[in-house]
Enzyme design. Structure first.
Site, PDB file in Angstrom:
ATOM      1  N   HIS A 205       0.831  -1.201   0.000  1.00  0.00           N
ATOM      2  CA  HIS A 205       0.000   0.000   0.000  1.00  0.00           C
ATOM      3  C   HIS A 205       0.866   1.252   0.000  1.00  0.00           C
ATOM      4  O   HIS A 205       2.020   1.223   0.420  1.00  0.00           O
ATOM      5  CB  HIS A 205      -0.942   0.023   1.212  1.00  0.00           C
ATOM      6  CG  HIS A 205      -0.239  -0.108   2.521  1.00  0.00           C
ATOM      7  ND1 HIS A 205       0.147  -1.322   3.036  1.00  0.00           N
ATOM      8  CD2 HIS A 205       0.154   0.816   3.430  1.00  0.00           C
ATOM      9  CE1 HIS A 205       0.726  -1.142   4.207  1.00  0.00           C
ATOM     10  NE2 HIS A 205       0.767   0.155   4.460  1.00  0.00           N
TER      11      HIS A 205
ATOM     12  N   HIS B 132       0.791   5.427   1.083  1.00  0.00           N
ATOM     13  CA  HIS B 132       0.145   6.478   1.864  1.00  0.00           C
ATOM     14  C   HIS B 132       0.163   7.790   1.095  1.00  0.00           C
ATOM     15  O   HIS B 132       1.197   8.177   0.530  1.00  0.00           O
ATOM     16  CB  HIS B 132       0.895   6.726   3.175  1.00  0.00           C
ATOM     17  CG  HIS B 132       0.961   5.558   4.099  1.00  0.00           C
ATOM     18  ND1 HIS B 132       0.131   5.441   5.188  1.00  0.00           N
ATOM     19  CD2 HIS B 132       1.750   4.454   4.127  1.00  0.00           C
ATOM     20  CE1 HIS B 132       0.411   4.326   5.853  1.00  0.00           C
ATOM     21  NE2 HIS B 132       1.403   3.708   5.227  1.00  0.00           N
TER      22      HIS B 132
HETATM   23  P1  AMP Z   1       1.715   0.669   7.327  1.00  0.00           P
HETATM   24  O1  AMP Z   1       2.064   0.930   8.757  1.00  0.00           O
HETATM   25  O2  AMP Z   1       2.552   1.377   6.326  1.00  0.00           O
HETATM   26  O3  AMP Z   1       1.641  -0.832   7.088  1.00  0.00           O
HETATM   27  O4  AMP Z   1       0.290   1.285   7.097  1.00  0.00           O
HETATM   28  C1  AMP Z   1      -0.871   0.652   7.435  1.00  0.00           C
HETATM   29  C2  AMP Z   1      -1.884   1.736   7.590  1.00  0.00           C
HETATM   30  O5  AMP Z   1      -3.149   1.140   7.612  1.00  0.00           O
HETATM   31  C3  AMP Z   1      -1.739   2.560   8.870  1.00  0.00           C
HETATM   32  O6  AMP Z   1      -1.561   3.918   8.526  1.00  0.00           O
HETATM   33  C4  AMP Z   1      -3.050   2.307   9.599  1.00  0.00           C
HETATM   34  O7  AMP Z   1      -3.506   3.464  10.232  1.00  0.00           O
HETATM   35  C5  AMP Z   1      -3.964   1.876   8.478  1.00  0.00           C
HETATM   36  N1  AMP Z   1      -5.044   0.996   8.845  1.00  0.00           N
HETATM   37  C6  AMP Z   1      -5.025  -0.050   9.682  1.00  0.00           C
HETATM   38  N2  AMP Z   1      -6.226  -0.658   9.703  1.00  0.00           N
HETATM   39  C7  AMP Z   1      -7.022   0.011   8.851  1.00  0.00           C
HETATM   40  C8  AMP Z   1      -8.374  -0.114   8.415  1.00  0.00           C
HETATM   41  N3  AMP Z   1      -9.171  -1.086   8.880  1.00  0.00           N
HETATM   42  N4  AMP Z   1      -8.857   0.768   7.521  1.00  0.00           N
HETATM   43  C9  AMP Z   1      -8.074   1.759   7.046  1.00  0.00           C
HETATM   44  N5  AMP Z   1      -6.787   1.928   7.401  1.00  0.00           N
HETATM   45  C10 AMP Z   1      -6.268   1.079   8.289  1.00  0.00           C
END
Ligand code: AMP
Length: 144
Positions: A107, A109
């Site tokens: 993913h 950001h």
């Molecule tokens: P990373 O730490 O780069 O793996 O990013 C994962 C992101 O997913 C974090 O910024 C979380 O805040 C976000 N996240 C976790 N669970 C959910 C969810 N159910 N819906 C939307 N975002 C989420």
């Protein structure tokens, strides 16, 4: 989880793609899905993910999928700019837990930035779902 390992189809983003978990959808096409981050680091923090992928991180992804993914990132980032008028936009992507990755489906950001405003902690407080829905609609309305 380090850079080594296998894709877990039970991860949160895979569940969102299968419709098993709710999300505030911003944009979707044949290749990518964009939705609001529920623990936003700034107002309008959006995530873009490949829809048909079992890559945990950028290193594992097919370059053709990365092309579609970053095309989607640009499209959504432009819409974020139009909708929220930030002063800048951080685009970030983490590979492996030591690098800050917490969800192991590739993913990207999109984090709007405003002069003088510091970012909330990565994985900090949860946003109000109703507010996220409004933001998602505002950004979606600017997709071109
Ligand atoms: P990373 O730490 O780069 O793996 O990013 C994962 C992101 O997913 C974090 O910024 C979380 O805040 C976000 N996240 C976790 N669970 C959910 C969810 N159910 N819906 C939307 N975002 C989420």
């Amino acid at each position: 989880m380090s850079l080594d390992g296998t894709y877990d189809a039970g991860n949160i983003f895979a569940k969102i793609l299968r419709g098993e978990m709710p999300s505030a959808r911003v944009y979707e096409d044949d290749h990518v899905y964009a939705f609001m981050d529920v623990f936003p680091q700034s107002r309008g923090h959006t995530l873009v993910i490949p829809k048909h992928s079992t890559a945990r991180n950028l290193l594992e992804e097919d370059p053709a999928v990365l092309g579609h993914l970053f095309g989607g990132v640009q499209r959504v980032a432009r819409a974020v700019r139009s909708a929220l008028k930030p002063d800048g936009i951080t685009i970030s992507q983490f590979n492996g837990a030591p690098a800050g990755q917490t969800v192991f489906h590739l993913h990207v950001h999109i984090i709007p930035r405003w002069e003088g405003q510091t970012l909330a902690r990565h994985g900090g407080g949860m946003a109000d779902p109703a507010e996220l829905k409004i933001l998602a609609e505002q950004i979606a309305a600017q997709i071109s």
